[in-house]
Every structure is written in structure tokens, then in C-alpha cells.
Scaffold this motif. Structure first.
Motif, PDB file in Angstrom:
ATOM      1  N   VAL A 170       0.838  -1.198   0.000  1.00 15.19           N
ATOM      2  CA  VAL A 170       0.000   0.000   0.000  1.00 15.19           C
ATOM      3  C   VAL A 170       0.878   1.256   0.000  1.00 15.19           C
ATOM      4  O   VAL A 170       0.624   2.202  -0.751  1.00 15.19           O
ATOM      5  N   ILE A 171       1.923   1.257   0.825  1.00 14.09           N
ATOM      6  CA  ILE A 171       2.835   2.415   0.879  1.00 14.09           C
ATOM      7  C   ILE A 171       3.547   2.584  -0.465  1.00 14.09           C
ATOM      8  O   ILE A 171       3.656   3.689  -0.997  1.00 14.09           O
ATOM      9  N   ARG A 172       4.036   1.498  -1.025  1.00 15.35           N
ATOM     10  CA  ARG A 172       4.764   1.549  -2.298  1.00 15.35           C
ATOM     11  C   ARG A 172       3.892   2.134  -3.408  1.00 15.35           C
ATOM     12  O   ARG A 172       4.314   3.010  -4.155  1.00 15.35           O
ATOM     13  N   ARG A 173       2.654   1.673  -3.501  1.00 11.68           N
ATOM     14  CA  ARG A 173       1.734   2.199  -4.523  1.00 11.68           C
ATOM     15  C   ARG A 173       1.471   3.682  -4.318  1.00 11.68           C
ATOM     16  O   ARG A 173       1.422   4.450  -5.284  1.00 11.68           O
ATOM     17  N   ALA A 174       1.319   4.087  -3.055  1.00 10.49           N
ATOM     18  CA  ALA A 174       1.063   5.503  -2.759  1.00 10.49           C
ATOM     19  C   ALA A 174       2.265   6.357  -3.152  1.00 10.49           C
ATOM     20  O   ALA A 174       2.109   7.438  -3.729  1.00 10.49           O
ATOM     21  N   LEU A 175       3.462   5.892  -2.859  1.00  6.23           N
ATOM     22  CA  LEU A 175       4.669   6.636  -3.233  1.00  6.23           C
ATOM     23  C   LEU A 175       4.819   6.692  -4.752  1.00  6.23           C
ATOM     24  O   LEU A 175       5.217   7.719  -5.298  1.00  6.23           O
ATOM     25  N   VAL A 206       3.109  10.874   1.892  1.00  7.94           N
ATOM     26  CA  VAL A 206       2.362   9.760   2.461  1.00  7.94           C
ATOM     27  C   VAL A 206       2.475   9.846   3.987  1.00  7.94           C
ATOM     28  O   VAL A 206       3.579   9.940   4.518  1.00  7.94           O
ATOM     29  N   GLU A 207       1.328   9.833   4.655  1.00  7.01           N
ATOM     30  CA  GLU A 207       1.287   9.745   6.115  1.00  7.01           C
ATOM     31  C   GLU A 207       0.900   8.324   6.466  1.00  7.01           C
ATOM     32  O   GLU A 207      -0.110   7.820   5.968  1.00  7.01           O
ATOM     33  N   VAL A 208       1.685   7.693   7.327  1.00  8.49           N
ATOM     34  CA  VAL A 208       1.378   6.348   7.785  1.00  8.49           C
ATOM     35  C   VAL A 208       0.962   6.465   9.250  1.00  8.49           C
ATOM     36  O   VAL A 208       1.767   6.850  10.101  1.00  8.49           O
ATOM     37  N   SER A 209      -0.296   6.146   9.517  1.00  4.80           N
ATOM     38  CA  SER A 209      -0.856   6.287  10.863  1.00  4.80           C
ATOM     39  C   SER A 209      -0.854   4.956  11.596  1.00  4.80           C
ATOM     40  O   SER A 209      -1.368   3.957  11.091  1.00  4.80           O
ATOM     41  N   PHE A 210      -0.287   4.967  12.800  1.00  7.26           N
ATOM     42  CA  PHE A 210      -0.287   3.796  13.661  1.00  7.26           C
ATOM     43  C   PHE A 210      -1.365   3.908  14.733  1.00  7.26           C
ATOM     44  O   PHE A 210      -1.238   3.336  15.809  1.00  7.26           O
ATOM     45  N   GLU A 211      -2.430   4.641  14.415  1.00  8.18           N
ATOM     46  CA  GLU A 211      -3.556   4.790  15.341  1.00  8.18           C
ATOM     47  C   GLU A 211      -3.970   3.428  15.888  1.00  8.18           C
ATOM     48  O   GLU A 211      -4.143   2.485  15.109  1.00  8.18           O
ATOM     49  N   ARG A 250       9.330  11.906   2.041  1.00  5.31           N
ATOM     50  CA  ARG A 250       7.951  11.734   1.573  1.00  5.31           C
ATOM     51  C   ARG A 250       7.045  10.954   2.505  1.00  5.31           C
ATOM     52  O   ARG A 250       5.835  10.965   2.338  1.00  5.31           O
ATOM     53  N   ILE A 251       7.618  10.256   3.502  1.00  5.26           N
ATOM     54  CA  ILE A 251       6.800   9.477   4.433  1.00  5.26           C
ATOM     55  C   ILE A 251       6.845  10.118   5.814  1.00  5.26           C
ATOM     56  O   ILE A 251       7.915  10.389   6.343  1.00  5.26           O
ATOM     57  N   SER A 252       5.667  10.333   6.380  1.00  5.09           N
ATOM     58  CA  SER A 252       5.545  10.790   7.767  1.00  5.09           C
ATOM     59  C   SER A 252       4.832   9.698   8.548  1.00  5.09           C
ATOM     60  O   SER A 252       3.806   9.178   8.097  1.00  5.09           O
ATOM     61  N   VAL A 253       5.386   9.354   9.694  1.00  2.00           N
ATOM     62  CA  VAL A 253       4.742   8.389  10.578  1.00  2.00           C
ATOM     63  C   VAL A 253       4.030   9.197  11.660  1.00  2.00           C
ATOM     64  O   VAL A 253       4.653  10.006  12.339  1.00  2.00           O
ATOM     65  N   VAL A 254       2.714   8.977  11.796  1.00  5.44           N
ATOM     66  CA  VAL A 254       1.912   9.751  12.738  1.00  5.44           C
ATOM     67  C   VAL A 254       1.157   8.816  13.681  1.00  5.44           C
ATOM     68  O   VAL A 254       1.036   7.621  13.419  1.00  5.44           O
TER      69      VAL A 254
END
Length: 96
Positions: A24-29, A35-40, A69-73
């Protein structure tokens, strides 16, 4: 684009979960932009997950591009440290 881990897998514990997130991350990039990746609701991540989800991105993207390009939130210090260690270790190994 915001990617919520919990929308893809139930946790951040296994390499298989990491591979699902990686795709999913690769396709988004590949489609461009940030790209924000949320560990909610996810409290921990294993090295197996971080290697599969994030370090594998080095096959398609440079370390600088990943960092820019990637933020972990909505994450914990443990998760942030695990991702950083795995990505930097793979990057160093590829340069050696």
C-alpha cells in the motif's frame, strides 16, 4: 495520502503484515506526493514488520526520498525507533 495500518492489518507484529502494508505504501509513493502512515491504535511494531513494510521500500526509493515523503503519525517512540533502525540498517548494508 493517509494510510492507516489498522485499515490494512490487525497489528504490526509479523513480516506478512508488513508486506501487506509495504504494498500500500509503495503504490502511494509511486503515485506521487506525501504519504502519512498512521499507527492509530497500534502500540508496538516488531523488526519483522518494520523490515517488511519500510526497509523493503529501499528497493524502489532512495533513503532521502523515503525520509522526505513518508511521515509516521499517531505512533509511539518504540515504533518510530524500530522503523528508523530497520531502514537505516538496510540502507547501510546496501551501500557496503
Amino acid at each position: 495520502m493517509v494510510i492507516r495500518i489498522v485499515d490494512i492489518v490487525s497489528g504490526a507484529d509479523t513480516a506478512d503484515q508488513g508486506l501487506a502494508v509495504h504494498e500500500v505504501i509503495r503504490r502511494a509513493l509511486k503515485s506521487g506526493g506525501q504519504v502519512e502512515v498512521s499507527f492509530e491504535v497500534i502500540k508496538t511494531a516488531t523488526s519483522s514488520f518494520a523490515n517488511a513494510a519500510f526497509a523493503q521500500l529501499l528497493s524502489d526509493f532512495s533513503l532521502e526520498e523515503i525520509k522526505n515523503r513518508i511521515s509516521v503519525v499517531q505512533s509511539t517512540r518504540q515504533i518510530n525507533d524500530m522503523i528508523k533502525i530497520c531502514v537505516e540498517r538496510k540502507s547501510a548494508a546496501e551501500k557496503a
